[in-house]
Design an enzyme around this catalytic site. Structure first.
Site: not given
Ligand code: ATP
Ligand code: MG
Length: 560
Positions: A38, A264, A274
């Site tokens: 996003e 994650r 974020k």
């Molecule tokens: P927020 O911090 O607002 O929850 P987010 O980090 O999930 O947002 P997105 O833009 O939705 O942000 O993430 C894009 C992709 O990266 C998604 O498929 C998400 O699952 C993956 N992702 C986000 N954070 C992690 C992490 N810590 N480890 C692995 N994958 C991640």
């Protein structure tokens, strides 16, 4: 908290196994994955894990990976984030080719599918407020309550939804909900909101829409439109999977993607939400999203981490299905081991003290050939100046040496790296007793060796730069942004764990002349000091600024 080094060999391959099976059974004949950020912030090291998984699987199986902006919430999304995300994915070494997509490019199709659900009696317009919807939703142990608007006629719903689209209603007055099951044990299936009114312009589609689909209503259908075969996301989406499938089951979608979840990345001494990263930027706690202490890919890049070290790290930690913590020292070690191979060596004196060689002729200079890498002759060598006045690090001199100190002391002998053997004959101090000069003599016969004229082996080797050609630089000695392994721990304010010493700025460093010509992002090992690279700091156009990427050894082992 435990680290997860064992995940490497055991569960590393569960996604690969699934894909191999699907190719073997003929379920799919090629693999299509996607990375779906996003655009509401910069990418961080956790995203790197997801990028390496999605682009890595596509590469390994000869398929393709799409970059898709999951841009369904214009209130938080910006073009700046779109640009930085593309830049970071490229920097990490991945290429989406022509497959750049925006969920928002499908808004018309998604709208038509919402209309389809209304026609089928599977969606309705609700007038409850957001708070009421939450209160009606029930809990994990109690079923929800049906909205009084749930049984509107199809005609009524069609009319209201069209008017929502046309901008007739203010934000928050109506939503479109799926008519699924208010008593479902899975709260995501209790008539989820599919559309909300948001009178906000969108960074990609402008003013075209007054209503926007929710993430859940957009994600799976977009996967289907793009022909994604394996939709890989993090574990928190596991409970959304039944809803993901409900949409696919109830809509005339063109393909049938499947969702798989992995754990994650959680990294010690780091925050990754974020929202929190944004707060650090907005409150000026860091200099921006690309502050070299930030866990963002832009920050890591500016700090000087090679992208290969980030890829190696993602490979090393593997892909599992159980939540675990990775110690940030593992990432730092990946950076060290990459840079140990690739970074040319150079000499830099961070806290200089003047050293004068009294028996070296005034105005005379000599040159020494210095290897750029001790084990890699193919990396070449450079000429370094030697003159009567040098800079050495003040740490390399002790007037009253402690036990085991093998560097310079009055009457003591050291070898200058790539240079002569010198003997310290005295010190000059200012009126406050601060040392301002060291005086030495050199042995002209010691250019190559490490033995004194009387045959003793010199124990200490120190680095230096010639004062006649040294350049002055500002060096930023970075350390971890947080001093607690889990600044995010429940309840506490993560900002109380900020490391007050996460950067030390040293302004009068003396570097060998060749470093003045280095480009940003070119990494060096400053001998005996650590790895450094030039910082592209626009606010300091006429200063030479270097970042410390990482120390030579893990200083936190002894600190702990
Ligand atoms: P927020 O911090 O607002 O929850 P987010 O980090 O999930 O947002 P997105 O833009 O939705 O942000 O993430 C894009 C992709 O990266 C998604 O498929 C998400 O699952 C993956 N992702 C986000 N954070 C992690 C992490 N810590 N480890 C692995 N994958 C991640
Ligand atoms: Mg998310």
């Amino acid at each position: 908290m435990s680290t997860d080094e064992t995940a490497v060999s055991t569960v590393n391959n569960f996604l690969k196994n699934i894909i191999e099976e699907d190719l073997k059974s003929g379920k799919h004949d090629s693999v299509v994955t996607r990375f779906p950020p996003e655009p509401n912030g910069y990418l961080h090291i956790g995203h790197a894990k997801s990028i390496c998984i999605n682009f890595g699987l596509a590469r390994d199986f000869g398929g393709r990976c799409h970059l898709r902006f999951d841009d369904t919430n214009p209130a938080k999304e910006e073009q700046e984030y779109i640009d930085s995300i593309m830049e970071s994915v490229k920097w990490l070494g991945f290429d989406w080719g022509t497959h750049l997509y925006y969920a928002s490019d499908n808004f018309e199709q998604l709208y038509q599918w919402a209309v389809y659900l209304i026609e089928q009696g599977k969606a309705y317009v609700d007038d409850l407020t957001a708070d009421q919807i939450r209160a009606y939703r029930g809990t994990l142990t109690e079923p929800g309550t049906e909205s009084p608007f749930r049984n509107r006629t199809v005609a009524e719903n069609m009319d209201l939804f069209a008017r929502m689209r046309s901008g007739e209603f203010p934000d928050g007055t109506h939503v479109l909900r799926g008519k699924i099951d208010m008593a479902s044990p899975n709260i995501n299936l209790r008539d989820p909101v599919l559309y909300r009114i948001l009178n906000a312009p969108h960074p990609h589609v402008g003013d075209a829409w007054k209503i926007y689909p929710m993430y859940d209503f957009a994600h799976g259908q977009t996967d289907a439109i793009e022909g994604i075969t394996h939709s890989i996301c993090t574990l928190e989406f596991e409970s959304h999977k039944p809803l993901y499938e409900w949409f696919l089951d109830n809509l005339p979608i063109p393909a049938r993607p499947r969702q798989y979840e992995f754990a994650r990345l959680n990294l010690t001494y780091t925050v990754m939400s974020k929202r929190k990263l944004q707060e650090l930027v907005q409150q000026g706690i860091v200099s921006g999203w690309d502050d070299p202490r930030m866990p963002t890919l832009a920050g890591i890049r500016r700090r000087g981490y090679p992208s290969a070290s980030v890829r190696n790290f993602c490979e090393l930690i593997g892909v599992g299905r159980s939540d675990s913590w990775i110690d940030v020292s593992i990432l730092e070690e990946c950076v060290r081991s990459e840079l140990n191979e690739t970074a040319p060596r150079a000499m830099a004196v961070l806290r200089p003290v003047k050293l004068i060689i009294d028996n070296f002729p005034v105005g005379h200079t000599e040159e020494f050939q210095a290897a750029n890498h001790p084990q890699k002759p193919e990396m070449g060598s450079r000429l370094i100046h030697f003159s009567r006045e040098l800079w050495i690090d003040s740490d390399d001199f002790m007037e009253t040496p402690s036990k085991g100190f093998h560097r310079l002391t009055v009457g003591g002998v050291v070898k200058l790296r790539c240079g002569y053997i010198i003997t310290c004959t005295g010190v000059v101090k200012d009126s406050d007793g601060m040392i301002i000069e060291l005086h030495c003599t050199y042995d002209p016969a010691s250019r190559e060796g490490i033995h004194t004229a009387d045959g003793r082996k010199v124990k200490g080797v120190i680095h230096w730069v010639s004062a006649d050609s040294a350049v002055t630089a500002e060096v930023r000695l970075f350390d971890r942004l947080f001093s607690d392994p889990n600044p995010d721990r429940g309840g506490a304010d993560y900002k109380q764990f900020l490391n007050p010493n996460s950067v030390e700025v040293v302004t009068t460093c003396k570097l060998e002349a060749s470093l003045a010509l280095s480009a940003a992002e070119t990494q060096f090992q400053f001998e005996r000091q650590g790895y450094f690279c030039q910082d592209p700091d626009d606010s300091r156009p006429d200063a030479l600024v270097f970042n410390r990427i990482v120390t030579l050894r893990d200083a936190w082992i002894t600190k702990k």
